[in-house]
Enzyme design. Structure first.
Site, mmCIF file in Angstrom:
data_model
loop_
_atom_site.group_PDB
_atom_site.id
_atom_site.type_symbol
_atom_site.label_atom_id
_atom_site.label_comp_id
_atom_site.label_asym_id
_atom_site.label_seq_id
_atom_site.Cartn_x
_atom_site.Cartn_y
_atom_site.Cartn_z
ATOM 1 N N LYS A 47 10.873 12.759 3.792
ATOM 2 C CA LYS A 47 11.352 13.257 2.497
ATOM 3 C C LYS A 47 10.840 14.677 2.256
ATOM 4 C CE LYS A 47 11.750 8.568 0.674
ATOM 5 N NZ LYS A 47 11.073 7.427 0.054
ATOM 6 N N GLN A 91 6.405 5.415 -4.065
ATOM 7 C CA GLN A 91 6.788 4.821 -2.776
ATOM 8 C C GLN A 91 6.403 3.331 -2.743
ATOM 9 O OE1 GLN A 91 8.557 6.456 -0.354
ATOM 10 N NE2 GLN A 91 8.608 4.629 0.894
ATOM 11 N N ASP A 114 14.608 7.514 -8.060
ATOM 12 C CA ASP A 114 14.985 6.317 -7.316
ATOM 13 C C ASP A 114 16.001 5.461 -8.071
ATOM 14 O OD1 ASP A 114 13.895 5.932 -4.754
ATOM 15 O OD2 ASP A 114 11.912 5.562 -5.588
HETATM 16 N N1 GUN Z 1 10.470 1.942 0.122
HETATM 17 C C1 GUN Z 1 11.507 1.714 0.950
HETATM 18 N N2 GUN Z 1 12.622 2.306 0.479
HETATM 19 C C2 GUN Z 1 12.273 2.925 -0.666
HETATM 20 C C3 GUN Z 1 12.997 3.713 -1.588
HETATM 21 O O1 GUN Z 1 14.197 3.978 -1.479
HETATM 22 N N3 GUN Z 1 12.268 4.185 -2.634
HETATM 23 C C4 GUN Z 1 10.957 3.913 -2.797
HETATM 24 N N4 GUN Z 1 10.339 4.406 -3.871
HETATM 25 N N5 GUN Z 1 10.268 3.185 -1.948
HETATM 26 C C5 GUN Z 1 10.933 2.700 -0.893
#
Ligand code: GUN
Length: 283
Positions: A47, A91, A114
């Site tokens: 990211k 996360q 998200d």
């Molecule tokens: N863990 C796995 N996929 C995601 C996601 O799309 N967002 C977040 N915050 N954590 C994750």
């Protein structure tokens, strides 16, 4: 056809760079990571790399494995009130002792990149503009990029999670698809896979499906990131069967890697930029 995400991502990066240049101030994404989960570390690094490519600021707040709910909450509140912060991402998964639902929902819905807060999930269900979960957004973008028709199609989603199955159901309904959500208690799953026009699988079992499971002309969207016995990254669909699926059964397949995973990251960056554009963030 192989529905490779890379051409889409390449074009999108160019577009997003131009959009960032038009803003008075650089958007900023803050990622909160708790503990040292290996996969999470990799996702977070991907990211950050994409943020740099597009020209937006990013910051990782790396908290100790043993941090308390109160300490994470305090950090989220600080970021909610920081005018320089455009988007906040917590996360997942969090360590067992933390309250994932409560902490996720403490994020300001406007900064919730998200789309996991109650406010944004509610907006999505009601068809009101808001932030939308990035993986489902990415699936729709990829299918549209490759001109896969959604209207009137029978779509089977094998996943009922808050991150994939539930938000994707609403996005597909918006596109006038007919949606079935399957899960671990579903009977006759394999009959349903054979009957569907589009199958979205996120069961998380390495190379579980192969050519024999699908009918001619099916579009297969493989969301899972697994590792096979050789330690190679793979999805739920057997990689060595891609060619037969595409050439003999005329199927579309999203590859792993270079499929939905890439889409999730680029959608996250785009949604951060959208928030900055919408709120004139920091100005
Ligand atoms: N863990 C796995 N996929 C995601 C996601 O799309 N967002 C977040 N915050 N954590 C994750």
């Amino acid at each position: 056809m192989l529905l490779d995400a890379r051409p889409y991502v390449e074009e999108k990066i160019k577009e997003l760079k131009e959009r960032v240049n038009k803003l008075n101030k650089q958007p900023k994404l803050v990622i909160i990571r708790v503990g040292n989960d290996f996969a999470s570390g990799k996702y977070v690094a991907n990211k950050v790399k994409r943020c740099e490519e597009v020209g937006i600021k990013s910051e990782i707040v790396h908290l100790d494995e043993n941090v308390t709910n109160g300490e994470v909450l305090k950090k989220i509140m600080m970021l909610n009130n920081d005018r320089d912060v455009t988007g906040i991402l917590l996360q997942l998964p969090l360590p067992e002792h933390l309250n994932e639902e409560y902490l996720t929902n403490a994020i300001d819905p406007e900064k919730d990149v998200d789309g996991f807060t109650i406010a944004n999930m509610g907006r999505l269900a009601l068809g009101i503009e808001g932030n939308v979960a990035c993986t489902p957004r990415g699936i729709i973008s990829l299918l549209k990029y490759y001109n896969v028709e959604l209207q009137g199609k029978n779509v089977l989603i094998i996943n009922r999670s808050n991150i994939v199955g539930k938000p994707l159901t609403h996005l597909l309904l918006r596109e006038n698809a007919t949606v079935t959500v399957a899960h671990s208690k579903t009977k006759d799953l394999y009959d349903q896979v054979l009957a569907a026009d589009i199958v979205v699988t996120a069961i998380g079992k390495a190379e579980h499906f192969d050519t024999h499971d699908f009918s001619k002309d099916t579009t297969i969207v493989d969301v899972s990131i697994n590792f096979n016995e050789e330690g190679k990254m793979c999805g739920d669909v057997r990689k060595s069967h891609y060619d037969t699926l595409i050439e003999e059964l005329n199927c579309n397949v999203t590859p792993v890697p270079n499929g939905v995973g890439q889409m999730t990251v680029i959608e996250l960056i785009e949604q951060t930029i959208e928030i900055a554009e919408r709120t004139n963030n920091g100005n």
